[in-house]
Design a protein around this motif. Structure first.
Motif, short mmCIF file in Angstrom:
data_model
loop_
_atom_site.label_atom_id
_atom_site.label_comp_id
_atom_site.label_asym_id
_atom_site.label_seq_id
_atom_site.Cartn_x
_atom_site.Cartn_y
_atom_site.Cartn_z
N UNK A 1 -37.78 14.18 3.72
CA UNK A 1 -39.15 14.55 4.11
C UNK A 1 -39.41 16.05 4.03
N UNK A 2 -38.80 16.68 3.03
CA UNK A 2 -39.05 18.11 2.76
C UNK A 2 -39.77 18.21 1.43
N UNK A 3 -40.92 18.86 1.44
CA UNK A 3 -41.71 18.99 0.22
C UNK A 3 -40.95 19.79 -0.83
N UNK A 4 -41.02 19.35 -2.08
CA UNK A 4 -40.31 20.07 -3.14
C UNK A 4 -40.89 21.47 -3.34
N UNK A 5 -42.11 21.67 -2.93
CA UNK A 5 -42.72 23.01 -3.03
C UNK A 5 -41.94 24.04 -2.22
N UNK A 6 -41.19 23.57 -1.22
CA UNK A 6 -40.40 24.50 -0.41
C UNK A 6 -39.20 25.07 -1.18
N UNK A 7 -38.89 24.47 -2.32
CA UNK A 7 -37.82 25.01 -3.17
C UNK A 7 -38.30 26.19 -4.01
#
Length: 338
Positions: free
Chosen positions: A88-94
């Motif tokens: 549940x971590x958005x890929x945008x956070x990468x």
């Protein structure tokens, strides 16, 4: 014109510009028959890069990429960013870590760790959906000049048909979604089954509409110098781009038998095979990211100055270390084509 002529003489296809090719030229010089091996490797802006880097605990410990400037001090030209599709971590956070890696002149390899040493088809479907989501497509398009996608860490298919079927589906799904960056596929059996890559790799390369696939094995089983050289040569003969995606000084799980990482990087250097050491540590000198075997942490903290043991050797002091062999492509360091 010179390249086309060499391709013709070597019995290569002059129309194929996207995949590696090998050929031979037989010629007579001074009455002696000379056999020349010719290799053609398409590269970004006409450049060649042999991956040299480390694995980094990104999602769990360092989404901002605080450690990346420290890793860059080793001279690494690549960093494999450990991420998860099912937490549940958005890929945008990468984006922050990817941007920081590129700013430090390292190619970011974003990988999904959810499939480690397993073949959960429902989870693989989730990983595929995560990769092809609008947010992922936008992120990868933003960094398409530099990023590499590592589809599923160590996904361990029960057999070759299942391996081929699922990865064919994933490759086509990513390309249909508009993702056209290089894709890395790990071997089965916790990444260690390079034989699966050798037998299924040619079909997967052809199944990819972009013909832009790298194959990665995690060499955690003891291998002699002759076994390593044969392994690397077999991939070259199969015309498959091969990378050692992970290796260490001890065999996981726990601290198993000692592994001859010095010979591994030496043989890789002789054959221009890429490698990524496992792994940079966390930022607490009192704890370890690799909790089952503290020795696998190359560093005691995020800091370059905390490199220790085998980590210091593989990064700095050995003749074939990162510091001594890594070359950064000019397009990454200056933004200018050679």
């Amino acid at each position: 014109a010179i390249i086309s002529r060499l391709k013709i003489q070597s019995n290569m296809s002059i129309s194929e510009q996207r995949i590696p090719q090998d050929g031979r030229i037989h010629t007579n010089v001074g009455g002696k028959l000379i056999d020349l091996r010719v290799s053609c490797l398409p590269t970004n802006h006409g450049e060649k890069v042999v991956l040299r880097g480390v694995n980094h605990p990104t999602l769990e410990l360092d989404r901002a990429g605080k450690a990346l400037p420290e890793i860059a001090k080793t001279g690494a030209n690549a960093v494999r960013l450990v991420w998860y599709a099912t937490r549940n971590v958005a890929i945008s956070e990468a984006d922050a870590a990817i941007t920081q890696a590129i700013a430090q002149h390292m190619l970011p390899i974003l990988e999904m760790h959810d499939s480690t040493c397993a073949w959960p088809t429902d989870r693989l479907d989730e990983i595929e959906s995560y990769w092809t989501s609008p947010a992922a497509v936008a992120l990868l398009d933003k960094h398409k000049a530099n990023v590499i996608v590592n589809l599923a860490n160590e996904a361990s298919a029960p057999n070759a048909p299942a391996f081929k079927l699922k990865y064919t589906s994933m490759l086509k799904s990513l390309r249909s979604a508009g993702i056209h960056v290089p894709v890395m596929i790990d071997g089965a059996d916790c990444g260690r089954d390079y034989g699966m890559l050798l037998t299924q790799g040619p079909a997967l390369l052809q199944a990819d509409p972009d013909h832009n696939v790298l194959f990665s094995a995690h060499l955690y089983n003891p291998l002699s110098a002759s076994e390593l050289s044969k392994l690397f040569d077999d991939f070259a003969k199969a015309k498959l781009t091969f990378v050692v995606g992970a290796f260490s000084s001890k065999q996981p799980p726990s601290c198993g038998v000692s592994l001859d990482f010095k010979t591994l990087i030496s043989e890789a250097q002789k054959r221009e095979v890429g490698w990524l050491a496992w792994s940079w540590g966390d930022d607490n000198p009192s704890t370890q990211w690799n909790k089952d075997c503290a020795e696998l942490d190359m560093s005691a903290t995020f800091a370059f100055d905390s490199l220790t043991g085998w980590g210091k050797e593989v990064a700095l002091s050995l003749p074939d270390s990162l510091m001594n062999t890594s070359k950064r492509p000019r397009s990454l360091t200056t933004g200018v084509c050679p």
